[in-house]
Scaffold this motif. Structure first.
Motif, PDB file in Angstrom:
ATOM      1  N   SER A  27       0.828  -1.209   0.000  1.00 44.41           N
ATOM      2  CA  SER A  27       0.000   0.000   0.000  1.00 44.41           C
ATOM      3  C   SER A  27       0.862   1.258   0.000  1.00 44.41           C
ATOM      4  O   SER A  27       0.565   2.218  -0.713  1.00 44.41           O
ATOM      5  CB  SER A  27      -0.917   0.026   1.221  1.00 44.41           C
ATOM      6  OG  SER A  27      -1.860  -1.013   1.159  1.00 44.41           O
ATOM      7  N   LEU A  28       1.923   1.263   0.790  1.00 40.97           N
ATOM      8  CA  LEU A  28       2.788   2.443   0.851  1.00 40.97           C
ATOM      9  C   LEU A  28       3.486   2.703  -0.471  1.00 40.97           C
ATOM     10  O   LEU A  28       3.559   3.847  -0.915  1.00 40.97           O
ATOM     11  CB  LEU A  28       3.843   2.280   1.952  1.00 40.97           C
ATOM     12  CG  LEU A  28       3.377   2.536   3.366  1.00 40.97           C
ATOM     13  CD1 LEU A  28       4.454   2.153   4.360  1.00 40.97           C
ATOM     14  CD2 LEU A  28       2.983   3.993   3.548  1.00 40.97           C
ATOM     15  N   THR A  29       4.000   1.668  -1.095  1.00 41.29           N
ATOM     16  CA  THR A  29       4.701   1.891  -2.362  1.00 41.29           C
ATOM     17  C   THR A  29       3.721   2.324  -3.442  1.00 41.29           C
ATOM     18  O   THR A  29       4.086   3.078  -4.323  1.00 41.29           O
ATOM     19  CB  THR A  29       5.492   0.646  -2.801  1.00 41.29           C
ATOM     20  OG1 THR A  29       4.619  -0.477  -2.824  1.00 41.29           O
ATOM     21  CG2 THR A  29       6.640   0.373  -1.858  1.00 41.29           C
ATOM     22  N   GLY A  30       2.473   1.897  -3.334  1.00 42.64           N
ATOM     23  CA  GLY A  30       1.450   2.347  -4.276  1.00 42.64           C
ATOM     24  C   GLY A  30       1.028   3.785  -4.037  1.00 42.64           C
ATOM     25  O   GLY A  30       0.736   4.525  -4.961  1.00 42.64           O
ATOM     26  N   HIS A  31       1.047   4.234  -2.777  1.00 39.75           N
ATOM     27  CA  HIS A  31       0.628   5.595  -2.422  1.00 39.75           C
ATOM     28  C   HIS A  31       1.642   6.645  -2.825  1.00 39.75           C
ATOM     29  O   HIS A  31       1.273   7.713  -3.291  1.00 39.75           O
ATOM     30  CB  HIS A  31       0.430   5.704  -0.903  1.00 39.75           C
ATOM     31  CG  HIS A  31      -0.897   5.234  -0.441  1.00 39.75           C
ATOM     32  ND1 HIS A  31      -1.612   5.891   0.504  1.00 39.75           N
ATOM     33  CD2 HIS A  31      -1.648   4.165  -0.768  1.00 39.75           C
ATOM     34  CE1 HIS A  31      -2.742   5.260   0.744  1.00 39.75           C
ATOM     35  NE2 HIS A  31      -2.769   4.192  -0.019  1.00 39.75           N
ATOM     36  N   THR A  32       2.912   6.382  -2.596  1.00 37.11           N
ATOM     37  CA  THR A  32       3.919   7.421  -2.788  1.00 37.11           C
ATOM     38  C   THR A  32       4.212   7.675  -4.257  1.00 37.11           C
ATOM     39  O   THR A  32       4.594   8.772  -4.619  1.00 37.11           O
ATOM     40  CB  THR A  32       5.220   7.083  -2.038  1.00 37.11           C
ATOM     41  OG1 THR A  32       5.693   5.825  -2.500  1.00 37.11           O
ATOM     42  CG2 THR A  32       4.981   7.035  -0.545  1.00 37.11           C
ATOM     43  N   GLY A  33       4.043   6.681  -5.069  1.00 35.70           N
ATOM     44  CA  GLY A  33       4.104   6.858  -6.512  1.00 35.70           C
ATOM     45  C   GLY A  33       5.441   7.254  -7.087  1.00 35.70           C
ATOM     46  O   GLY A  33       6.133   6.433  -7.648  1.00 35.70           O
ATOM     47  N   THR A  34       5.854   8.502  -6.961  1.00 31.26           N
ATOM     48  CA  THR A  34       6.961   9.041  -7.734  1.00 31.26           C
ATOM     49  C   THR A  34       8.334   8.622  -7.242  1.00 31.26           C
ATOM     50  O   THR A  34       8.797   9.084  -6.207  1.00 31.26           O
ATOM     51  CB  THR A  34       6.899  10.579  -7.769  1.00 31.26           C
ATOM     52  OG1 THR A  34       6.962  11.041  -6.421  1.00 31.26           O
ATOM     53  CG2 THR A  34       5.625  11.079  -8.406  1.00 31.26           C
ATOM     54  N   ALA A  35       8.964   7.766  -7.951  1.00 30.14           N
ATOM     55  CA  ALA A  35      10.390   7.416  -7.858  1.00 30.14           C
ATOM     56  C   ALA A  35      10.975   7.426  -6.448  1.00 30.14           C
ATOM     57  O   ALA A  35      12.009   8.022  -6.222  1.00 30.14           O
ATOM     58  CB  ALA A  35      11.196   8.311  -8.767  1.00 30.14           C
ATOM     59  N   ASN A  36      10.314   6.781  -5.519  1.00 32.48           N
ATOM     60  CA  ASN A  36      10.848   6.639  -4.164  1.00 32.48           C
ATOM     61  C   ASN A  36      11.178   7.965  -3.496  1.00 32.48           C
ATOM     62  O   ASN A  36      12.182   8.083  -2.789  1.00 32.48           O
ATOM     63  CB  ASN A  36      12.084   5.729  -4.165  1.00 32.48           C
ATOM     64  CG  ASN A  36      11.754   4.326  -4.584  1.00 32.48           C
ATOM     65  OD1 ASN A  36      10.669   3.835  -4.311  1.00 32.48           O
ATOM     66  ND2 ASN A  36      12.675   3.670  -5.255  1.00 32.48           N
ATOM     67  N   MET A  37      10.346   8.967  -3.720  1.00 36.02           N
ATOM     68  CA  MET A  37      10.533  10.266  -3.080  1.00 36.02           C
ATOM     69  C   MET A  37       9.276  10.594  -2.273  1.00 36.02           C
ATOM     70  O   MET A  37       8.160  10.257  -2.671  1.00 36.02           O
ATOM     71  CB  MET A  37      10.774  11.361  -4.110  1.00 36.02           C
ATOM     72  CG  MET A  37      12.011  11.161  -4.972  1.00 36.02           C
ATOM     73  SD  MET A  37      13.566  11.270  -4.068  1.00 36.02           S
ATOM     74  CE  MET A  37      13.735  13.021  -3.892  1.00 36.02           C
ATOM     75  N   LEU A  38       9.481  11.257  -1.156  1.00 33.06           N
ATOM     76  CA  LEU A  38       8.367  11.720  -0.329  1.00 33.06           C
ATOM     77  C   LEU A  38       8.787  13.063   0.247  1.00 33.06           C
ATOM     78  O   LEU A  38       9.839  13.162   0.887  1.00 33.06           O
ATOM     79  CB  LEU A  38       8.070  10.717   0.789  1.00 33.06           C
ATOM     80  CG  LEU A  38       6.827  10.970   1.627  1.00 33.06           C
ATOM     81  CD1 LEU A  38       5.563  10.811   0.769  1.00 33.06           C
ATOM     82  CD2 LEU A  38       6.760  10.006   2.793  1.00 33.06           C
ATOM     83  N   GLY A  39       8.019  14.080  -0.028  1.00 36.06           N
ATOM     84  CA  GLY A  39       8.376  15.409   0.455  1.00 36.06           C
ATOM     85  C   GLY A  39       9.699  15.895  -0.099  1.00 36.06           C
ATOM     86  O   GLY A  39      10.407  16.661   0.547  1.00 36.06           O
TER      87      GLY A  39
END
Length: 108
Positions: A84-96
């Motif tokens: 679920s987390l990898t599906g939510h964050t979407g863009t190339a392993n970046m968050l914030g």
């Protein structure tokens, strides 16, 4: 194989691995009004045995927005949460705007 029943046990096990690898780290490091489960240099490791992806993502985003944090890693024993987390964050392993990774540990 990790046998953690709760986050405290998971923290013990991950801390042991970091120590064996020679990585200096702090457990329950104070962060503003909260705490990081584990801090390795400027990398936050958030440990989750269970929880909703939305809640964990919000927590990880708060950490990513902290100026003293360079990256956030969620370590979980829940394959469902990791997916679920990898599906939510979407863009190339970046968050914030910072690197974000999810590691799923195999359990018995």
């Amino acid at each position: 194989i990790y046998r953690a029943i709760n986050e405290s046990q998971l923290q013990d096990q991950v801390s042991q691995v970091l120590t064996q690898a020679g990585l200096d780290h702090r457990r329950e490091a104070i962060a503003g009004s909260g705490r990081y489960d584990i801090l390795v240099g400027r990398i936050v490791i958030e440990l989750k045995v269970k929880g909703s992806a939305n809640t964990v993502e919000r927590q990880a985003m708060r950490y990513a927005q902290m100026p003293e944090v360079d990256a956030v890693v969620v370590v979980t024993t829940s394959q469902r949460l990791a997916a679920s987390l990898t599906g939510h964050t979407g863009t190339a392993n970046m968050l914030g705007g910072k690197p974000f990774h999810v590691i799923t540990l195999r359990t018995t």
